[in-house]
Design a protein around this motif. Structure first.
Motif, PDB file in Angstrom:
ATOM      1  N   TRP A   7       0.987  -1.069  -0.034  1.00 40.47           N
ATOM      2  CA  TRP A   7       0.064  -0.008  -0.167  1.00 40.47           C
ATOM      3  C   TRP A   7       0.938   1.457   0.053  1.00 40.47           C
ATOM      4  CZ3 TRP A   7      -5.465   0.925   2.539  1.00 40.47           C
ATOM      5  CH2 TRP A   7      -6.142  -0.255   1.906  1.00 40.47           C
TER       6      TRP A   7
ATOM      7  N   ARG B  58       1.289   5.317   0.742  1.00 41.31           N
ATOM      8  CA  ARG B  58       0.688   6.390   1.602  1.00 41.31           C
ATOM      9  C   ARG B  58      -0.737   6.885   1.152  1.00 41.31           C
ATOM     10  NH1 ARG B  58       3.756  10.825   5.251  1.00 41.31           N
ATOM     11  NH2 ARG B  58       2.002  11.640   6.338  1.00 41.31           N
ATOM     12  N   GLU B  59      -0.611   7.471   0.098  1.00 39.32           N
ATOM     13  CA  GLU B  59      -1.971   8.032  -0.323  1.00 39.32           C
ATOM     14  C   GLU B  59      -3.136   7.185  -0.114  1.00 39.32           C
ATOM     15  OE1 GLU B  59       1.060   7.912  -1.942  1.00 39.32           O
ATOM     16  OE2 GLU B  59       0.701   7.657  -4.212  1.00 39.32           O
ATOM     17  N   GLU B  60      -2.990   5.795  -0.459  1.00 44.02           N
ATOM     18  CA  GLU B  60      -3.790   4.836  -0.680  1.00 44.02           C
ATOM     19  C   GLU B  60      -4.378   4.820   0.830  1.00 44.02           C
ATOM     20  OE1 GLU B  60      -2.871   1.715  -4.363  1.00 44.02           O
ATOM     21  OE2 GLU B  60      -1.876   1.734  -2.459  1.00 44.02           O
TER      22      GLU B  60
ATOM     23  N   GLU C 213      -4.044   6.927   3.399  1.00 42.91           N
ATOM     24  CA  GLU C 213      -4.734   8.056   3.820  1.00 42.91           C
ATOM     25  C   GLU C 213      -6.139   8.230   3.267  1.00 42.91           C
ATOM     26  OE1 GLU C 213      -3.443  10.157   5.967  1.00 42.91           O
ATOM     27  OE2 GLU C 213      -1.280  10.434   5.583  1.00 42.91           O
ATOM     28  N   ALA C 214      -6.501   7.903   2.115  1.00 45.31           N
ATOM     29  CA  ALA C 214      -7.669   7.890   1.277  1.00 45.31           C
ATOM     30  C   ALA C 214      -8.732   6.804   2.319  1.00 45.31           C
ATOM     31  CB  ALA C 214      -7.576   7.478   0.044  1.00 45.31           C
ATOM     32  N   LEU C 215      -8.240   5.510   2.576  1.00 47.11           N
ATOM     33  CA  LEU C 215      -9.262   4.844   3.384  1.00 47.11           C
ATOM     34  C   LEU C 215      -9.550   5.462   4.739  1.00 47.11           C
ATOM     35  CD1 LEU C 215      -9.456   2.080   5.451  1.00 47.11           C
ATOM     36  CD2 LEU C 215     -10.478   2.145   3.391  1.00 47.11           C
TER      37      LEU C 215
ATOM     38  N   ASP D  56      -9.528   8.702   5.489  1.00 42.02           N
ATOM     39  CA  ASP D  56     -10.575   9.886   5.229  1.00 42.02           C
ATOM     40  C   ASP D  56     -11.812   9.310   4.907  1.00 42.02           C
ATOM     41  OD1 ASP D  56      -8.223  11.581   5.222  1.00 42.02           O
ATOM     42  OD2 ASP D  56      -8.019  11.629   3.315  1.00 42.02           O
ATOM     43  N   ARG D  57     -11.962   7.946   4.356  1.00 43.78           N
ATOM     44  CA  ARG D  57     -13.173   7.546   4.368  1.00 43.78           C
ATOM     45  C   ARG D  57     -13.820   7.128   5.456  1.00 43.78           C
ATOM     46  NH1 ARG D  57     -17.013   8.978   1.695  1.00 43.78           N
ATOM     47  NH2 ARG D  57     -18.604   7.436   1.773  1.00 43.78           N
TER      48      ARG D  57
ATOM     49  N   GLU E  16     -13.349   8.457   8.257  1.00 44.10           N
ATOM     50  CA  GLU E  16     -13.979   9.581   9.009  1.00 44.10           C
ATOM     51  C   GLU E  16     -15.389  10.072   8.770  1.00 44.10           C
ATOM     52  OE1 GLU E  16     -12.171  11.898  11.091  1.00 44.10           O
ATOM     53  OE2 GLU E  16     -10.426  11.059  11.078  1.00 44.10           O
TER      54      GLU E  16
ATOM     55  N   ALA F 211     -15.622   1.604   6.322  1.00 43.53           N
ATOM     56  CA  ALA F 211     -15.023   1.829   5.330  1.00 43.53           C
ATOM     57  C   ALA F 211     -14.476   0.989   4.399  1.00 43.53           C
ATOM     58  CB  ALA F 211     -13.654   2.996   5.366  1.00 43.53           C
TER      59      ALA F 211
ATOM     60  N   VAL G  84     -15.298   0.017   0.360  1.00 46.75           N
ATOM     61  CA  VAL G  84     -14.561  -0.094  -0.590  1.00 46.75           C
ATOM     62  C   VAL G  84     -14.235  -1.338  -1.465  1.00 46.75           C
ATOM     63  CG1 VAL G  84     -12.086   0.253  -1.333  1.00 46.75           C
ATOM     64  CG2 VAL G  84     -13.012   1.823   0.241  1.00 46.75           C
TER      65      VAL G  84
END
Ligand code: CP
Length: 296
Positions: free
Chosen positions: A10, A12-14, A16-18, A20-21, A23, A290, A294
């Motif tokens: 994985w 970092r941005e993947e 962080e996106a999970l 964020d979701r 939240e 989340a 996904v």
């Protein structure tokens, strides 16, 4: 993402996106509560669980799904049915996802190659426990905002811990410094290659930590004569009140559970002001909502 088999690979941005979701999946958040309406999620647990199974069940139900809870106990495993026959037969009843825990490393990966529905790894042997690492990172991110530059100290039975492995990968990807600490017999060869620093003594590194993640001795994966005994381990690595006093101001105490109270963690510390252990559990539902959203 169709399957969640591990944190390995994985970016970092993947992650962080999970997170964020997740939240949006906290109580009162903006995520839809009906995204899994009319669908079935199957919990397929070949090993015991309290937190992970109930958390995935709560996550699925609060997204509108029905939940099938299968456990090895009482199943046709006792008659010799294989892992693959078991998961393929459960899949044939119609779930959109299989949440699989198994004592063998790689079991969910094998299942994922033989079913059409989503497979979520709920802990495989000593390999990975990705949803636990994501909920731990989520808990720290909610406390700190960012993990960059923070030091997370993971203490205990690193050798047998899928939680440690997934957490090292996840926390490093998010910019944290990770130090693993335990007796030489419980430190896996090559753990540095995952990006962790290694310490064999707890007391010198404890004051550096912004969070201490305590892990239990996995006696079910050890021989009877294993060193250290629970008593030795508790003396050398247990986070008791006197030790916790040496922690940084504001540093957090974490534990994935189940806790062996009085061994790796004293009750006063587990239930004390630094502890975010039940916060981890509460956040786990949002993170697993989340994940289901996904994957399915
Ligand atoms: N943290 C965790 O995996 O706990 P359970 O074994 O109770 O699911």
């Amino acid at each position: 993402m169709r399957h969640l088999l591990g944190i390995e690979g994985w970016r970092r941005e993947e992650i962080e996106a999970l997170l964020d979701r997740a939240e949006a999946h906290l109580p009162g958040g903006s995520a839809s509560a009906t995204v899994l309406q009319g669908r079935v999620v199957a919990n397929v647990f070949f090993e015991d669980s309290t937190r992970t199974r109930t958390s995935f069940e709560m996550a699925a139900k609060t997204l509108g799904a029905e939940v099938l809870n299968w456990t090895a106990q009482g199943s046709s495993i006792s008659k010799g049915e294989t892992l693959l026959d078991t998961v393929r037969n459960i899949e044939a009843t119609g779930p959109v996802a299989l949440v699989i825990r198994h004592r063998s490393s790689g079991a969910p990966h094998l299942a994922a190659r033989h079913v059409r529905c989503a497979v979520i790894n709920a802990g495989d042997g000593t390999h990975e426990h990705p949803s636990q690492a994501l909920l731990d990172a989520f808990t720290l991110r909610r406390r700190w905002g960012r993990l960059d530059g923070r030091t997370v100290l993971i203490v205990g039975d690193i050798l047998h811990s899928r939680v440690a492995r997934s957490n090292i990968l996840c926390l490093k990807a998010l910019g944290a410094r990770v130090v693993v600490c335990g007796p030489p017999t419980l430190l896996p060869m090559g753990v540095e290659q995952l990006g962790a620093e290694v310490a064999m003594l707890l007391d010198p590194v404890l004051p550096q930590a912004d969070a201490v993640m305590c892990l239990r001795l996995q006696t079910e994966r050890q021989s009877e004569s294993f060193f250290p005994s629970a008593r030795e381990f508790s003396r050398l690595y247990g986070l008791h009140a006197g030790r916790a006093d040496k922690m940084k101001e504001g540093a957090l105490v974490m534990h994935p559970g189940p806790i062996n109270r009085g061994v790796e963690l004293a009750p006063a510390v587990a239930d004390g002001a630094r502890s975010v252990i039940l916060e981890q559990v509460a956040n786990g539902v949002a993170v697993r909502r989340a994940i289901l959203e996904v994957c399915v």
